[in-house]
Design an enzyme around this catalytic site. Structure first.
Site, mmCIF file in Angstrom:
data_model
loop_
_atom_site.group_PDB
_atom_site.id
_atom_site.type_symbol
_atom_site.label_atom_id
_atom_site.label_comp_id
_atom_site.label_asym_id
_atom_site.label_seq_id
_atom_site.Cartn_x
_atom_site.Cartn_y
_atom_site.Cartn_z
ATOM 1 N N MET A 1 -8.886 8.262 -0.959
ATOM 2 C CA MET A 1 -9.787 8.665 0.137
ATOM 3 C C MET A 1 -10.291 10.079 -0.115
ATOM 4 O O MET A 1 -9.526 10.942 -0.561
ATOM 5 C CB MET A 1 -9.032 8.633 1.463
ATOM 6 C CG MET A 1 -8.376 7.283 1.759
ATOM 7 S SD MET A 1 -7.656 7.262 3.405
ATOM 8 C CE MET A 1 -6.790 5.684 3.351
ATOM 9 N N HIS B 1 -0.892 -1.199 -4.594
ATOM 10 C CA HIS B 1 -2.195 -0.881 -3.989
ATOM 11 C C HIS B 1 -2.260 0.620 -3.732
ATOM 12 O O HIS B 1 -1.465 1.169 -2.971
ATOM 13 C CB HIS B 1 -2.346 -1.671 -2.689
ATOM 14 C CG HIS B 1 -3.673 -1.513 -2.015
ATOM 15 N ND1 HIS B 1 -4.790 -2.244 -2.366
ATOM 16 C CD2 HIS B 1 -4.073 -0.703 -1.002
ATOM 17 C CE1 HIS B 1 -5.812 -1.900 -1.599
ATOM 18 N NE2 HIS B 1 -5.403 -0.956 -0.762
ATOM 19 N N MET C 1 -11.820 -5.932 4.569
ATOM 20 C CA MET C 1 -10.991 -5.014 5.360
ATOM 21 C C MET C 1 -10.696 -5.633 6.725
ATOM 22 O O MET C 1 -11.598 -6.125 7.399
ATOM 23 C CB MET C 1 -11.711 -3.666 5.566
ATOM 24 C CG MET C 1 -11.841 -2.801 4.322
ATOM 25 S SD MET C 1 -10.283 -2.372 3.502
ATOM 26 C CE MET C 1 -9.413 -1.485 4.796
ATOM 27 N N SER D 1 0.860 -1.189 0.000
ATOM 28 C CA SER D 1 0.000 0.000 0.000
ATOM 29 C C SER D 1 0.890 1.232 0.000
ATOM 30 O O SER D 1 1.635 1.470 0.956
ATOM 31 C CB SER D 1 -0.897 0.014 1.238
ATOM 32 O OG SER D 1 -1.399 1.328 1.415
ATOM 33 N N ASP E 1 -4.510 3.740 -2.462
ATOM 34 C CA ASP E 1 -5.647 4.057 -1.601
ATOM 35 C C ASP E 1 -6.178 5.457 -1.882
ATOM 36 O O ASP E 1 -5.492 6.445 -1.635
ATOM 37 C CB ASP E 1 -5.217 3.955 -0.133
ATOM 38 C CG ASP E 1 -4.986 2.516 0.300
ATOM 39 O OD1 ASP E 1 -5.946 1.719 0.201
ATOM 40 O OD2 ASP E 1 -3.856 2.186 0.700
ATOM 41 N N HIS F 1 -7.969 1.152 -4.708
ATOM 42 C CA HIS F 1 -8.956 0.939 -3.630
ATOM 43 C C HIS F 1 -9.671 2.261 -3.354
ATOM 44 O O HIS F 1 -9.098 3.168 -2.755
ATOM 45 C CB HIS F 1 -8.197 0.425 -2.390
ATOM 46 C CG HIS F 1 -9.050 0.213 -1.179
ATOM 47 N ND1 HIS F 1 -8.512 0.041 0.078
ATOM 48 C CD2 HIS F 1 -10.401 0.131 -1.029
ATOM 49 C CE1 HIS F 1 -9.489 -0.124 0.955
ATOM 50 N NE2 HIS F 1 -10.644 -0.068 0.310
ATOM 51 N N MET G 1 -11.968 4.502 -1.457
ATOM 52 C CA MET G 1 -12.685 4.744 -0.197
ATOM 53 C C MET G 1 -13.336 6.110 -0.338
ATOM 54 O O MET G 1 -12.932 7.096 0.283
ATOM 55 C CB MET G 1 -11.699 4.688 0.978
ATOM 56 C CG MET G 1 -11.257 3.267 1.300
ATOM 57 S SD MET G 1 -9.743 3.200 2.255
ATOM 58 C CE MET G 1 -8.554 3.335 0.916
ATOM 59 N N ASP H 1 -6.807 -6.303 3.762
ATOM 60 C CA ASP H 1 -6.135 -5.000 3.779
ATOM 61 C C ASP H 1 -6.201 -4.423 5.188
ATOM 62 O O ASP H 1 -7.292 -4.174 5.706
ATOM 63 C CB ASP H 1 -6.859 -4.081 2.776
ATOM 64 C CG ASP H 1 -6.229 -2.699 2.652
ATOM 65 O OD1 ASP H 1 -5.170 -2.453 3.269
ATOM 66 O OD2 ASP H 1 -6.814 -1.866 1.928
#
Ligand code: DX5
Ligand code: ZN
Length: 216
Positions: free
Chosen positions: A35, A31, A135, A6, A33, A64, A66, A173
């Site tokens: 957000m 990966h 998660m 990540s 992330d 990913h 979010m 994750d």
């Protein structure tokens, strides 16, 4: 076991170099992330940055999301070079529509569940998914503790995937490290995301090699 470092825990001042570094260290996927400060209480980066990072590796970009309304950004992330896009069952977008948008763009679709969401939430879509993300921390931040009590969700998913004759991957994750990865491996996890365990280590290759060895 595939390892997806990540990048949330990397040195963002040299983002491209960090991608190249973990590529050479044996990372299977990158990966990323995303957000929005709304779905989770933290902000990261968006599609324009991913587009700039694309040239630093040929390994898959595992994005990913979010974010509250993933359907609005699927085109942007597909254009930026995402290979896999995960979004959450708990988001505000229509799941069916969002999955369709991802597949139409030739990207592999994945659905993610937060710790308090049962696996039942993904079962109606399972046949259409490349991967399910379970998660093992509350999404939002790196460096949290692994929730081993999520493993029954992994086991239930693996059973359902086998029963339906599918090849859907199961990813976890959050909190994956030397002392937890064997628990995930034993439960049948296919892909582990690891932030702190890779970027916090003095040598990324040693860290990835060790994580993989602990799964055998
Ligand atoms: C958390 C992110 C994770 C996080 C994992 O919301 O989705 O990918 O970076 O970090 P570690 O491995 O440090 O728990
Ligand atoms: Zn993540």
């Amino acid at each position: 076991m595939l390892i997806a470092p990540s990048l949330l825990s990397c040195d963002f001042s040299v983002f491209g170099g960090e991608i190249a570094r973990v590529d050479q260290a044996g990372a299977d996927w990158m990966h990323l992330d995303i957000m929005d400060g709304h779905f989770v209480p933290n902000l990261t980066f968006g599609a324009p940055i991913i587009k700039k990072l694309r040239k630093y590796t040929e390994k898959p970009f595992d994005v990913h999301l979010m974010i509250s309304e993933p359907h609005r950004y699927i085109g942007d992330f597909a254009d930026a070079g995402a290979d896999i896009i995960s979004f959450h069952t708990e988001c505000d977008s229509d799941i069916d529509t969002t999955l369709r948008l991802i597949v139409e763009r030739g990207v592999k679709p994945a659905l993610a569940v937060k710790p308090n969401t049962p696996v039942d939430a993904v079962l109606p879509y399972l046949d259409r998914l490349y991967m399910v993300l379970v998660m093992t921390v509350e999404p939002g931040f790196g460096g949290q503790s692994f929730m081993a009590d999520m493993m029954p969700k992994v086991t239930a998913l693996k059973q359902e995937i086998a029963a339906r004759g599918l090849h859907t991957l199961v990813q976890v994750d959050g909190g994956i490290a030397r002392d937890t990865i064997a628990i995930a491996a034993k439960a049948g996890v296919d892909v582990c995301v690891a932030g702190t365990a890779v970027f916090g280590a003095p040598d990324a290759k040693e860290a990835i090699d060790e994580l993989k060895a602990l799964c055998k």
